[in-house]
Design an enzyme around this catalytic site. Structure first.
Site: not given
Length: 204
Positions: A23, A65
């Site tokens: 990420q 996320e």
């Protein structure tokens, strides 16, 4: 073992999902989660997250996320999700570059990951992803030459401008970079304090 089809929408248990270690967005503010959580609580989740099942059975979050964390904040047990068979890292990086409000440092690091891992990603191709000219992509990528200390400080802070950071990145030694950055950081802090003061006076 559960079988999932790509293109189908599933309600997945949050406890079975694993955040993507690749990420790009590393810094999330508490206000972001609260605002997103409030929106989800009022209107529901408008965009499902994107996930991928690995060979070992793990289900990783390719994109979304923040939405996942907002559901955790709300203590929800499940979240709507789409499955993909695409390359998880590339999809996550591109998704972030296109949709997330990244700082210039986070953008630089995400672009570098794409350029390093996928050899066919020229500066021109990377520029098409983020809507920038290839020379601007080169300038953004140059920020990866900054010292780790500077990168850490500016990574989640959007007050620091590309035009100033790229000047600092041209310095050949980290010592020279740190010296120039210290002066710039002091200027940014002073401007932020002045803006905050004006805001308080206006409120009065």
């Amino acid at each position: 073992m559960d079988k999932f089809e790509c293109g189908q929408l599933y309600n997945l248990e949050l406890s079975k999902l694993v955040p993507n270690p690749d990420q790009s967005r590393k810094v999330f503010s508490e206000d972001e989660f609260k605002n997103l959580a409030d929106s989800i609580n009022d209107k529901g989740l408008l965009q499902p997250i994107l996930v991928k099942k690995l060979e070992d059975g793990q289900i990783i979050i390719v994109s979304g996320e923040r939405r996942f964390r907002a559901h955790q904040f709300l203590k929800r047990e499940t979240i709507p999700a789409w499955f993909t068979t695409g390359d998880a890292e590339e999809l996550a990086l591109v998704e972030n570059l296109v949709r997330e409000d990244l700082s210039v440092m986070e953008t630089a690091e995400a672009l570098k990951k794409l350029a390093d891992r996928f050899g066919d990603k020229t500066h021109e191709n990377l520029g098409k992803i983020i809507g920038k000219a290839s020379n601007t992509v080169s300038e953004i990528l140059s920020l990866n030459c900054l010292s780790e200390n500077i990168r850490k400080k500016v990574r989640g802070d959007k007050r620091f401008a590309l035009r100033e950071l790229k000047k600092i990145a041209t310095k050949r030694t980290h010592e020279a970079q740190e010296k120039l950055f210290s002066a710039y950081e002091a200027k940014v802090e002073a401007e932020s304090q002045e803006k905050a003061t004006r805001g308080r006076l206006t409120a009065c």
